[in-house]
Motif scaffolding. Sequence first.
Motif, short mmCIF file in Angstrom:
data_model
loop_
_atom_site.label_atom_id
_atom_site.label_comp_id
_atom_site.label_asym_id
_atom_site.label_seq_id
_atom_site.Cartn_x
_atom_site.Cartn_y
_atom_site.Cartn_z
N VAL A 60 35.55 -0.56 34.91
CA VAL A 60 35.74 0.89 34.82
C VAL A 60 36.00 1.53 36.18
CG1 VAL A 60 33.31 1.56 35.08
CG2 VAL A 60 34.83 2.96 33.68
N VAL A 61 35.55 0.90 37.25
CA VAL A 61 35.70 1.53 38.57
C VAL A 61 37.16 1.76 38.93
CG1 VAL A 61 33.49 0.71 39.49
CG2 VAL A 61 35.55 -0.69 39.74
N ALA A 62 38.07 0.97 38.37
CA ALA A 62 39.48 1.12 38.69
C ALA A 62 40.22 2.02 37.72
CB ALA A 62 40.16 -0.26 38.72
N GLU A 63 39.54 2.49 36.68
CA GLU A 63 40.19 3.34 35.69
C GLU A 63 40.30 4.78 36.18
OE1 GLU A 63 38.21 2.97 31.96
OE2 GLU A 63 38.50 0.79 31.85
N PRO A 64 41.30 5.52 35.70
CA PRO A 64 41.45 6.91 36.12
C PRO A 64 40.26 7.75 35.68
CG PRO A 64 43.46 6.11 35.07
CD PRO A 64 42.40 5.09 34.81
N SER A 65 39.87 8.69 36.51
CA SER A 65 38.85 9.66 36.15
C SER A 65 39.56 10.92 35.65
CB SER A 65 37.97 10.01 37.36
OG SER A 65 38.68 10.82 38.28
N GLY A 66 38.79 11.97 35.41
CA GLY A 66 39.38 13.23 35.01
C GLY A 66 39.94 14.03 36.17
N LEU A 67 39.80 13.52 37.39
CA LEU A 67 40.32 14.20 38.58
C LEU A 67 41.63 13.55 39.01
CD1 LEU A 67 37.08 14.73 40.71
CD2 LEU A 67 38.36 16.46 39.45
N VAL B 207 34.93 8.81 42.12
CA VAL B 207 33.92 9.82 41.76
C VAL B 207 32.52 9.31 42.08
CG1 VAL B 207 32.96 11.22 39.91
CG2 VAL B 207 35.43 10.80 39.99
N LEU B 208 32.24 8.06 41.71
CA LEU B 208 30.91 7.51 41.98
C LEU B 208 30.63 7.45 43.48
CD1 LEU B 208 30.78 4.57 39.40
CD2 LEU B 208 29.48 6.71 39.31
N THR B 209 31.61 7.02 44.26
CA THR B 209 31.40 6.95 45.70
C THR B 209 31.20 8.35 46.28
OG1 THR B 209 32.71 4.93 45.86
CG2 THR B 209 32.39 6.18 47.88
N HIS B 210 31.99 9.31 45.80
CA HIS B 210 31.81 10.68 46.27
C HIS B 210 30.41 11.18 45.99
CE1 HIS B 210 32.11 14.93 46.86
NE2 HIS B 210 31.97 15.18 45.57
N LEU B 211 29.88 10.89 44.81
CA LEU B 211 28.53 11.35 44.48
C LEU B 211 27.49 10.75 45.42
CD1 LEU B 211 28.61 11.34 40.57
CD2 LEU B 211 28.23 13.32 42.06
N ALA B 212 27.67 9.50 45.81
CA ALA B 212 26.73 8.88 46.75
C ALA B 212 26.84 9.52 48.13
CB ALA B 212 26.99 7.38 46.82
N ARG B 213 28.07 9.67 48.61
CA ARG B 213 28.25 10.26 49.95
C ARG B 213 27.83 11.73 49.97
NH1 ARG B 213 28.82 5.76 49.95
NH2 ARG B 213 26.63 6.16 50.40
N ASN B 214 28.03 12.43 48.87
CA ASN B 214 27.61 13.83 48.80
C ASN B 214 26.09 13.94 48.90
OD1 ASN B 214 26.62 16.04 46.57
ND2 ASN B 214 28.23 16.84 47.89
N HIS C 263 30.64 16.43 38.08
CA HIS C 263 31.31 15.14 38.24
C HIS C 263 30.94 14.14 37.13
CE1 HIS C 263 33.54 16.20 41.69
NE2 HIS C 263 32.50 16.32 42.51
N ARG C 264 29.84 14.35 36.47
CA ARG C 264 29.58 13.54 35.27
C ARG C 264 30.68 13.79 34.24
NH1 ARG C 264 23.57 14.24 33.06
NH2 ARG C 264 24.26 12.62 31.61
N VAL C 265 31.13 15.03 34.15
CA VAL C 265 32.26 15.34 33.27
C VAL C 265 33.53 14.68 33.79
CG1 VAL C 265 33.72 17.21 32.40
CG2 VAL C 265 31.24 17.51 32.49
N ASP C 266 33.74 14.74 35.11
CA ASP C 266 34.95 14.18 35.71
C ASP C 266 35.05 12.67 35.53
OD1 ASP C 266 35.77 16.68 36.59
OD2 ASP C 266 34.74 16.47 38.52
N LEU C 267 33.93 11.99 35.35
CA LEU C 267 33.96 10.54 35.14
C LEU C 267 34.67 10.18 33.83
CD1 LEU C 267 30.38 9.71 36.40
CD2 LEU C 267 32.50 8.74 37.32
N ASP C 268 34.74 11.15 32.91
CA ASP C 268 35.50 10.98 31.67
C ASP C 268 35.00 9.78 30.86
OD1 ASP C 268 37.40 11.81 29.87
OD2 ASP C 268 39.06 10.72 30.80
N ARG C 269 33.68 9.68 30.77
CA ARG C 269 33.07 8.57 30.02
C ARG C 269 32.21 9.08 28.87
NH1 ARG C 269 35.95 4.58 30.77
NH2 ARG C 269 34.26 3.25 29.97
N GLY C 270 32.55 10.24 28.33
CA GLY C 270 31.85 10.75 27.15
C GLY C 270 30.95 11.93 27.40
N TYR C 271 30.65 12.24 28.66
CA TYR C 271 29.82 13.40 28.98
C TYR C 271 30.75 14.58 29.16
CZ TYR C 271 26.01 16.09 31.13
OH TYR C 271 25.04 17.04 31.40
N THR C 272 30.52 15.66 28.44
CA THR C 272 31.41 16.82 28.46
C THR C 272 30.64 18.09 28.78
OG1 THR C 272 31.13 17.52 26.14
CG2 THR C 272 32.65 15.66 26.58
N PRO C 273 31.35 19.20 29.03
CA PRO C 273 30.66 20.47 29.27
C PRO C 273 29.75 20.89 28.12
CG PRO C 273 32.90 20.63 30.06
CD PRO C 273 32.80 19.32 29.34
#
Length: 233
Positions: A30-37, A45-52, A141-151
């Motif tokens: 999944v790490v190589a799949e497109p996100s919602g961004l 997205v995951l790396t950004h969340l860690a660095r943030n 960004h949980r939404v941006d991961l596009d893995r089923g979590y939505t607004p």
Amino acid sequence: MTMDPLVLMTDVEQSTEALLREAEGWDPSVVAEPSGLPGWTVGHVLTHLARNAEAYTNLLVWARTGVETPAYANPAAREEGIEAGCRRPLAEQLGDLRAAHDRFADAAAAMPAAAWAAHLPPIGQSAAGVPWARLREVEVHRVDLDRGYTPADWTDAFALRLLREIVAAAPEGSPALTLRPLGLEHPLQLGEGDGPAVSGPTKSLAAWLAGRAGGADLTVSPDGELPLIPRWK
């Protein structure tokens, strides 16, 4: 939603743990799949969340010690850090995110009460605003991961605060709109001057203004199309 930073840290903890639990069940590819961004993969997205999380840890250290500790070492460091880590295996990324979150939580726990009032120039407010900023990052960004979590999964309190923040920080030139969240007694005004009224659930309004939903369940009065708005974040 309360401004109490320690209460907000509980929300950050719950949101981060929920994300990590979900992600542990993902296929490693999944790490190589497109996100919602646009242009970002799930790994970005995951790396950004860690660095943030590390960036906000630096700001809390600044508030606690009085020693200037920028969120990022230099203007390019944010993007460089994301690009350097986005292609790592999923397990490594999740371990990194958990460790970065733990350091952030430890930094918050080490804050004396007075330190939360310290002004932080990078965010233009006191350190008490950092836990909210981190919660916003995780939830959006949980939404941006596009893995089923939505607004629709956001809490009402989170959505309302996000909506109010977007309205308050609207850039110059934003279209004039009257926002009427269902169940909210007083409308919110976006931009200057007269404009159409946009009504709907608070979560839908917040997601639309944040560029995370198309606004299909929103209504415009007088009848018409939803206006184009500048992309938030």
